[in-house]
Design an enzyme around this catalytic site. Structure first.
Site, PDB file in Angstrom:
ATOM      1  CD  GLU A  85      -4.827 -35.221  23.809  1.00 32.83           C
ATOM      2  OE1 GLU A  85      -5.618 -35.607  22.548  1.00 32.83           O
ATOM      3  OE2 GLU A  85      -5.330 -34.782  24.742  1.00 32.83           O
TER       4      GLU A  85
HETATM    5  C1  TNX Z   1      -8.273 -37.445  23.929  1.00 28.45           C
HETATM    6  S1  TNX Z   1      -7.398 -39.828  25.159  1.00 28.45           S
HETATM    7  C2  TNX Z   1      -7.856 -36.869  25.087  1.00 28.45           C
HETATM    8  C3  TNX Z   1      -8.843 -36.408  26.169  1.00 28.45           C
HETATM    9  C4  TNX Z   1      -9.896 -35.783  25.456  1.00 28.45           C
HETATM   10  C5  TNX Z   1     -10.443 -37.120  24.510  1.00 28.45           C
HETATM   11  C6  TNX Z   1     -11.953 -36.904  24.081  1.00 28.45           C
HETATM   12  C7  TNX Z   1      -6.486 -38.918  25.922  1.00 28.45           C
HETATM   13  C8  TNX Z   1      -5.504 -39.549  26.786  1.00 28.45           C
HETATM   14  N1  TNX Z   1      -6.639 -37.440  25.806  1.00 28.45           N
HETATM   15  O1  TNX Z   1      -8.038 -35.293  26.682  1.00 28.45           O
HETATM   16  O2  TNX Z   1     -10.844 -35.699  26.288  1.00 28.45           O
HETATM   17  O3  TNX Z   1      -9.545 -37.194  23.379  1.00 28.45           O
HETATM   18  O4  TNX Z   1     -12.309 -37.915  23.267  1.00 28.45           O
END
Ligand code: TNX
Length: 544
Positions: free
Chosen positions: A354
């Site tokens: 992300e």
């Molecule tokens: C996505 S999964 C994220 C996290 C959040 C999560 C909550 C991932 C690698 N990144 O930053 O905590 O969703 O479900």
């Protein structure tokens, strides 16, 4: 993927309310059950069955006419001259003493036929057990666990625990009989990596909580604990090179609480505690996104040289280390070097998910510079599967952790075609922070609801297009903690889904079957009651 940001105030967290409600509910249950059925404090003394083990063993041959009963004179006998065997013996005796009240001395095994008691031997196991498996024989006179390594003995001990009556898990002495069903189990894992992840960044979870989680995951033969040590809301490991990361960056958490961090000594103690349970810690420093806590601690990491305020909301994707500044790379190198020096395990996880505040070119440049630093520190790179982006350098042997919700992903298949291994954590299957159903008060639902059957019914060996079983290192069940505050919260979300994921990682696919699994899972319920684990009583499982 973002939650409505809680106000930064000290408003009571919804999950705190739920925990209280759950506690009240269990009291009511106990009251209602008293006099009718045996309840958690007095779980059934009945012997377990050899076919009740989770994860399902590779091969089970019950000898239905035979049982072994652990008596007050029993000893734990371990392979002479082996410190690992003696260590596993001491661990087993420690568990058995609490509930049986027996002395259970641990001593080197005499040569010849294993004597009465429980023997932990490093000779004579079936060759199929490999280096994590074991062979367990239960006859009327003795229990013998044979393996090639301490890890194998440890895994055999976890099976033995499940073959004893549930009350064996009690922290206080109770009456026997401590009966074990007779027969032979020959067992080994399907995948070498069976992981759990705990996000200690969104809400800080103290070392004691992490240790108890290690104890729980080890019961299901999970052998890696990935700690998500940094995120926008907090930096949780003290490092000498950058003391403000923990001291300032660790001073808050989601919702505005006071946060916290592990000192280096506490982290090393956690690593050692895990190692005694054959669990390897995988530390994650999430980069270049998910870095507000670091950016707030050191202004120089920001492209404009201005430190943002600390962040206590739950948005994702807004922060980034400045990928064009040299000082960023000095920082990353300092952090990874110091972390590697206190981490004996093979992996350093660099996050990489992300990174929405970073362009694809900046992201690729960043990952290409950081990966060699991990190798330079003597470790293997692990990262969320975005590190498989096409423009990124594909150092062989690195591990991409898949967290998507589809069954094909070009970033993963690209990485695999260039030598990467994959750990599977599909969010709609393996995320322990997803709600079980629409009425689960904790957790999130961006990847859907994950009931027990959803968590269980998929095949990691053939899940992702372009990712053959040979490229799959294993599975991992992540628990993100935006809404997870207490240890009760952790246990409610992890049980019973964590054992489901553990079984996918351990058991041969030939044993896979929902109907048998839900029955085996049901047999775990009385154990969790005895251990005080407030699990989710899924209506999909025929709990006793
Ligand atoms: C996505 S999964 C994220 C996290 C959040 C999560 C909550 C991932 C690698 N990144 O930053 O905590 O969703 O479900």
């Amino acid at each position: 993927m973002s939650l409505p940001a809680p106000s930064g105030s000290a408003r009571p967290h919804p999950s705190r309310l739920r925990s209280t409600a759950t506690r009240l509910a269990s009291v009511v249950l106990l009251a209602a059950g008293a006099g009718l059925v045996t309840v958690s404090t007095a779980a059934p003394a009945t012997a377990a069955s050899m076919s009740d083990v989770v994860p399902a063993p590779a091969s089970v041959r019950p000898d239905s006419g035979t049982t072994y009963t652990l008596g007050p004179d029993a000893r734990v006998l371990t392979e002479p001259g082996s410190a690992p065997a003696a260590g596993v013996g001491a661990y087993l005796a420690g568990i058995l003493r609490r509930s049986t009240g027996y002395a259970l001395p641990v001593a080197p095994a005499p040569s010849g036929t294993p004597a009465s008691g429980v023997s932990l031997l490093l000779t004579g196991a079936d060759p199929s057990v490999g280096d994590q498996g074991y062979q367990l024989d239960v006859t009327a006179s003795a229990v013998v666990i044979r393996a090639r390594t301490g890890a194998g003995l440890f895994n055999g001990v976890q099976t033995l625990r499940q073959l004893l009556p549930p009350r064996i898990e009690s922290a206080t002495v109770g009456p026997g009989p401590w009966t074990v069903p007779g027969g032979r189990i020959v067992d080994h894992p399907r995948f070498g990596y069976r992981g759990a992840m705990l996000d200690v960044a969104r809400h800080f979870h103290p070392a004691g909580t992490v240790k108890r989680y290690i104890d729980r995951i080890a019961l299901y033969k999970i052998n890696y604990l990935h700690l998500h040590l940094s995120d926008d809301q907090g930096w949780r490991i003290a490092l000498d090179a950058r003391p403000r990361l923990a001291a300032y960056g660790g001073s808050t958490q989601v919702g505005g609480g006071s946060g916290g961090y592990y000192t280096k000594a506490e982290y090393q103690d956690l690593v050692a505690y895990a190692a005694q349970r054959y669990v390897t810690i995988v530390p994650e420093i999430d980069m270049p996104g998910h870095t507000n806590a670091a950016l707030a601690s050191y202004a120089e990491l920001n492209c404009d040289g201005v430190a943002p305020p600390l962040y206590t909301g739950t948005d994702v994707g807004f922060s980034s280390l400045c990928t064009s500044k040299e000082s960023t790379y000095t920082f990353v190198k300092d952090v990874l070097t110091e972390l590697a020096a206190i981490t004996p395990g093979p992996y350093l996880h660099i996050g990489g998910d992300e990174a929405h505040a970073t362009s694809p070119a900046q992201y690729a440049a960043f990952v290409n510079r950081v990966q060699p630093m991990v190798a330079g520190a003597g470790k293997t790179v692990m990262g969320w599967h975005q590190i498989g982006a096409a423009a990124v350098d594909h150092s062989p042997g690195r591990v991409a952790q898949y967290w998507g919700t589809t069954t094909s992903d070009s970033q993963v298949s690209t990485a695999v075609s260039r030598g990467a291994k994959v750990v599977l954590s599909p969010a709609n299957r393996a995320y322990l922070d997803m709600k079980y159903t629409s009425s689960t008060t904790l957790g999130q639902d961006w990847a859907g609801y994950v009931e027990v059957r959803t968590a269980y019914d998929w095949n990691p060996g053939s899940y992702l297009r372009g990712v053959p079983s040979s490229a799959v290192l294993g599975v991992e069940a992540p628990l993100w903690t935006e809404t997870i505050v207490t240890e009760d919260d952790i246990e409610y979300m992890a049980f019973p889904r964590l054992p489901a994921i553990a079984e996918l990682g351990w058991s041969p696919w030939s044993t896979h079957g929902w109907d048998a699994f839900r029955r085996r899972l049901a047999a775990q319920g009385p154990r969790w009651d005895v251990m005080g684990i407030g699990f989710y009583r899924s209506p999909q499982v025929p709990w006793a």
